[in-house]
Scaffold this motif. Structure first.
Motif, PDB file in Angstrom:
ATOM      1  N   GLU A 195       0.822  -1.220   0.000  1.00 41.69           N
ATOM      2  CA  GLU A 195       0.000   0.000   0.000  1.00 41.69           C
ATOM      3  C   GLU A 195       0.853   1.267   0.000  1.00 41.69           C
ATOM      4  N   GLN A 196       1.951   1.274   0.725  1.00 40.04           N
ATOM      5  CA  GLN A 196       2.827   2.450   0.882  1.00 40.04           C
ATOM      6  C   GLN A 196       2.182   3.547   1.728  1.00 40.04           C
ATOM      7  N   GLY A 197       1.037   3.250   2.290  1.00 32.88           N
ATOM      8  CA  GLY A 197       0.368   4.140   3.229  1.00 32.88           C
ATOM      9  C   GLY A 197      -0.071   3.290   4.408  1.00 32.88           C
ATOM     10  N   ARG A 198      -0.864   3.850   5.331  1.00 27.10           N
ATOM     11  CA  ARG A 198      -1.144   3.109   6.552  1.00 27.10           C
ATOM     12  C   ARG A 198      -2.621   2.782   6.764  1.00 27.10           C
ATOM     13  N   VAL A 199      -3.424   2.918   5.716  1.00 29.40           N
ATOM     14  CA  VAL A 199      -4.856   2.671   5.868  1.00 29.40           C
ATOM     15  C   VAL A 199      -5.122   1.217   6.266  1.00 29.40           C
ATOM     16  N   THR A 253      -1.714  24.793   2.535  1.00 30.41           N
ATOM     17  CA  THR A 253      -1.694  23.580   3.358  1.00 30.41           C
ATOM     18  C   THR A 253      -2.902  23.528   4.283  1.00 30.41           C
ATOM     19  N   VAL A 254      -3.229  24.661   4.895  1.00 30.81           N
ATOM     20  CA  VAL A 254      -4.387  24.710   5.796  1.00 30.81           C
ATOM     21  C   VAL A 254      -5.674  24.410   5.021  1.00 30.81           C
ATOM     22  N   ALA A 255      -5.776  24.947   3.809  1.00 25.46           N
ATOM     23  CA  ALA A 255      -6.983  24.715   3.005  1.00 25.46           C
ATOM     24  C   ALA A 255      -7.139  23.232   2.674  1.00 25.46           C
ATOM     25  N   VAL A 256      -6.042  22.574   2.310  1.00 25.70           N
ATOM     26  CA  VAL A 256      -6.128  21.155   1.941  1.00 25.70           C
ATOM     27  C   VAL A 256      -6.345  20.289   3.187  1.00 25.70           C
ATOM     28  N   GLU A 257      -5.753  20.695   4.308  1.00 21.21           N
ATOM     29  CA  GLU A 257      -6.052  19.997   5.574  1.00 21.21           C
ATOM     30  C   GLU A 257      -7.542  20.093   5.879  1.00 21.21           C
ATOM     31  N   GLY A 258      -8.126  21.242   5.592  1.00 21.05           N
ATOM     32  CA  GLY A 258      -9.552  21.449   5.835  1.00 21.05           C
ATOM     33  C   GLY A 258     -10.413  20.553   4.960  1.00 21.05           C
ATOM     34  N   GLU A 259      -9.927  20.235   3.760  1.00 17.14           N
ATOM     35  CA  GLU A 259     -10.657  19.332   2.865  1.00 17.14           C
ATOM     36  C   GLU A 259     -10.708  17.919   3.453  1.00 17.14           C
ATOM     37  N   GLY A 260      -9.663  17.524   4.173  1.00 13.38           N
ATOM     38  CA  GLY A 260      -9.612  16.192   4.804  1.00 13.38           C
ATOM     39  C   GLY A 260      -9.095  15.128   3.859  1.00 13.38           C
ATOM     40  N   ARG A 261      -8.939  13.907   4.363  1.00  9.31           N
ATOM     41  CA  ARG A 261      -8.467  12.789   3.558  1.00  9.31           C
ATOM     42  C   ARG A 261      -9.435  12.512   2.419  1.00  9.31           C
ATOM     43  N   PRO A 262      -8.951  12.030   1.252  1.00  8.85           N
ATOM     44  CA  PRO A 262      -7.571  11.701   0.914  1.00  8.85           C
ATOM     45  C   PRO A 262      -6.832  12.835   0.190  1.00  8.85           C
ATOM     46  N   ALA A 263      -7.323  14.083   0.294  1.00 10.13           N
ATOM     47  CA  ALA A 263      -6.617  15.191  -0.362  1.00 10.13           C
ATOM     48  C   ALA A 263      -5.234  15.373   0.267  1.00 10.13           C
ATOM     49  N   VAL A 264      -4.216  15.532  -0.572  1.00  7.13           N
ATOM     50  CA  VAL A 264      -2.856  15.773  -0.063  1.00  7.13           C
ATOM     51  C   VAL A 264      -2.180  16.856  -0.898  1.00  7.13           C
ATOM     52  N   VAL A 265      -1.405  17.704  -0.215  1.00  6.32           N
ATOM     53  CA  VAL A 265      -0.621  18.724  -0.910  1.00  6.32           C
ATOM     54  C   VAL A 265       0.765  18.777  -0.298  1.00  6.32           C
ATOM     55  N   ARG A 291      -2.940  16.174  -4.925  1.00 11.74           N
ATOM     56  CA  ARG A 291      -3.578  14.944  -5.395  1.00 11.74           C
ATOM     57  C   ARG A 291      -4.917  14.720  -4.702  1.00 11.74           C
ATOM     58  N   HIS A 292      -5.867  14.274  -5.495  1.00  6.14           N
ATOM     59  CA  HIS A 292      -7.144  13.788  -4.964  1.00  6.14           C
ATOM     60  C   HIS A 292      -7.716  12.855  -6.020  1.00  6.14           C
ATOM     61  N   PRO A 293      -8.257  11.686  -5.608  1.00 13.79           N
ATOM     62  CA  PRO A 293      -8.750  10.725  -6.605  1.00 13.79           C
ATOM     63  C   PRO A 293      -9.927  11.262  -7.423  1.00 13.79           C
ATOM     64  N   ASP A 294     -10.668  12.242  -6.888  1.00 10.91           N
ATOM     65  CA  ASP A 294     -11.793  12.820  -7.625  1.00 10.91           C
ATOM     66  C   ASP A 294     -11.293  14.084  -8.332  1.00 10.91           C
ATOM     67  N   PRO A 356      -8.735   4.260  -2.662  1.00 11.00           N
ATOM     68  CA  PRO A 356      -7.899   4.866  -3.697  1.00 11.00           C
ATOM     69  C   PRO A 356      -6.434   4.566  -3.398  1.00 11.00           C
ATOM     70  N   SER A 357      -5.603   4.593  -4.418  1.00 12.73           N
ATOM     71  CA  SER A 357      -4.164   4.512  -4.197  1.00 12.73           C
ATOM     72  C   SER A 357      -3.663   5.892  -3.783  1.00 12.73           C
ATOM     73  N   GLY A 358      -2.657   5.921  -2.927  1.00 17.30           N
ATOM     74  CA  GLY A 358      -2.007   7.198  -2.648  1.00 17.30           C
ATOM     75  C   GLY A 358      -0.960   7.489  -3.702  1.00 17.30           C
ATOM     76  N   ALA A 359      -0.136   6.497  -3.992  1.00 16.70           N
ATOM     77  CA  ALA A 359       0.994   6.662  -4.911  1.00 16.70           C
ATOM     78  C   ALA A 359       0.573   6.406  -6.357  1.00 16.70           C
ATOM     79  N   GLY A 360       1.465   6.749  -7.276  1.00 15.90           N
ATOM     80  CA  GLY A 360       1.295   6.413  -8.684  1.00 15.90           C
ATOM     81  C   GLY A 360       1.861   5.026  -8.957  1.00 15.90           C
ATOM     82  N   HIS A 361       1.368   4.341  -9.986  1.00 16.58           N
ATOM     83  CA  HIS A 361       1.805   2.976 -10.304  1.00 16.58           C
ATOM     84  C   HIS A 361       1.750   2.728 -11.805  1.00 16.58           C
ATOM     85  N   ASP A 362       2.479   1.684 -12.264  1.00 16.80           N
ATOM     86  CA  ASP A 362       2.391   1.267 -13.663  1.00 16.80           C
ATOM     87  C   ASP A 362       0.936   1.059 -14.090  1.00 16.80           C
TER      88      ASP A 362
END
Ligand SMILES: [Zn+2]
Length: 412
Positions: A195-199, A253-265, A291-294, A356-362
């Motif tokens: 996974e490369q993450g901790r979910v 950073t604060v704005a994306v933290e406010g969006e919550g998971r899985p948004a990351v910046v 990044r965000h899956p949507d 969703p995946s966090g990382a990119g993959h083949d």
């Protein structure tokens, strides 16, 4: 009840443990894994894999770019492919990519005992995914999909100035033959990966069924203020580019933290000019990775980023300029394959969740041409791209057995 537990295909746990340990020793250093495309460790890994493929009774082959294949021929048309990448990041771990290669090999070794498939099965060790040596992201997958530009081998260079073409020749490959690596017979791609993450680890879930791989947006944000003397310019008269840029990064950073998971910046790369202790910075430049899956959420967040930059620039009396460097679409995994994987997880008595995946993959590139899905197994503490990367032998075997069971359902 469905076919629960009746058709589960279990991989050989000792064989898989040997594969993980021995591949993990190739390129291992006190500072972690270093296995870059076409280098000595990469060549040793290729040769080792070829030996294991033959030992497992599979047909071994290396294509024009160094992707290694193990093939279990079927009676009908088309190929069901599984695998992942064999290269690592600098100071990387033993599981990223590698588990999908050896897990796929263990799966095909187990399936060979089951009998001849109707659809040919192949496992692939993709030559490159990480861009660790050449800026050639997904080189192995791109070769299979016919997406390598003809001038790439001569144009791309590593840090020592060696061209990709020269590195290929040193590894016994002919750069003029790259186009022959293209495949037109692929029907399905399944990738097993950590996974490369901790979910999964945090929730105590065995298997992640990846629904989507987020599209990455990269931007470079350049802030121009006024370069002044650090002693003679009062604070209230400055247009400090760095202070404005830092404020932007903080508010983003604060704005994306406010969006919550899985948004990351992430704002990971900074340049400050002229970069002297006694000079008020005239220019500050930073990178943005969002990044965000949507895609609609990601684009809404990008709009917010741009509003923040304009707003902070105005307050600080500086100019801001934003350039989009990368804009990827999210890659959606195939629902029919996700159903097969879910049924296979249940047949193996493994708990599962969609995610969703966090990382990119083949798989994100493969999905643009071939029905594709990914299986995740837990990463202890979510650590990856570090020598601390670890997945337990039980989780490795469980993931490879879910993969083997899915391949059985698809190809027999
Ligand atoms: Zn990987």
């Amino acid at each position: 009840m469905s076919r629960a537990t009746t058709d589960a295909v279990h991989v050989d746990d000792q064989l898989l443990a040997m594969y993980v340990a021995e591949l993990g020793a190739i390129g291992d250093t006190p500072d972690g894994m270093y296995r870059f495309m076409y280098d000595d460790a990469w060549q040793r890994a290729r040769d080792t894999l070829l030996g294991w493929i033959r030992d497992a009774g599979l047909e071994a082959r290396v294509d024009a770019v160094g992707n290694v294949f193990g093939r279990l021929p079927g009676s009908g048309d088309g190929v069901v492919l599984t695998g992942s990448h064999v290269d690592t990041v600098p100071s990387g771990g033993k599981y990223d990519g590698a588990l999908g290669v050896v897990g796929g090999l263990a799966a095909l070794a187990a399936l060979r005992q089951v009998g001849t498939p109707t659809t040919t099965l192949e496992v692939v060790s993709l030559c490159e995914e990480e861009s660790s040596r050449f800026p050639a992201n997904f080189f192995g997958t791109r070769a299979m999909l016919g997406l390598i530009a003809p001038d790439e081998p001569d144009r791309l260079r590593d840090r020592d100035g060696v061209t990709l073409a020269e590195a290929m020749r040193r590894a016994g490959l002919d750069p003029a033959a790259v186009a022959t690596a293209e495949r037109h017979d692929l029907r399905t791609f399944l990738e097993l990966h950590i996974e490369q993450g901790r979910v999964l680890a945090d929730e105590g879930v065995d298997i992640g069924l990846v629904e989507v791989i987020p599209g990455i947006a990269w931007e470079t944000i350049t802030v121009r203020g006024r370069q002044d003397h650090a002693g003679a310019t009062p604070m209230d008269l400055r247009a400090d580019a760095l202070q404005a840029a830092a404020q932007m990064a903080r508010e983003i950073t604060v704005a994306v933290e406010g969006e919550g998971r899985p948004a990351v910046v992430t704002t990971g790369r900074w340049t400050v000019e002229p970069g002297q202790p006694s000079i008020v910075p005239g220019l500050a430049r930073f990178s943005l990775d969002l990044r965000h899956p949507d895609l609609s959420v990601r684009d809404r967040l990008l709009d917010q980023v741009h509003r923040i930059c304009a707003d902070v620039a105005q307050r600080h009396g500086v100019e801001v300029d934003v350039v989009r460097d990368k804009d990827e679409e999210p890659a959606t995994m195939d629902e029919t394959l996700l159903d097969v994987l879910r049924g296979s997880a249940e047949a193996c008595a493994a708990s599962w969740r969609r995610m969703p995946s966090g990382a990119g993959h083949d798989s994100q590139l493969m999905a643009s041409r071939v029905p594709t899905a990914m299986v995740f197994v837990p990463s202890v503490e979510g650590r990856s791209h570090t020598p601390a990367e670890y997945t337990s032998p039980e989780d490795c075997v469980r993931g490879a057995s879910v993969l083997a069971t899915a391949l059985h359902r698809l190809a027999y």
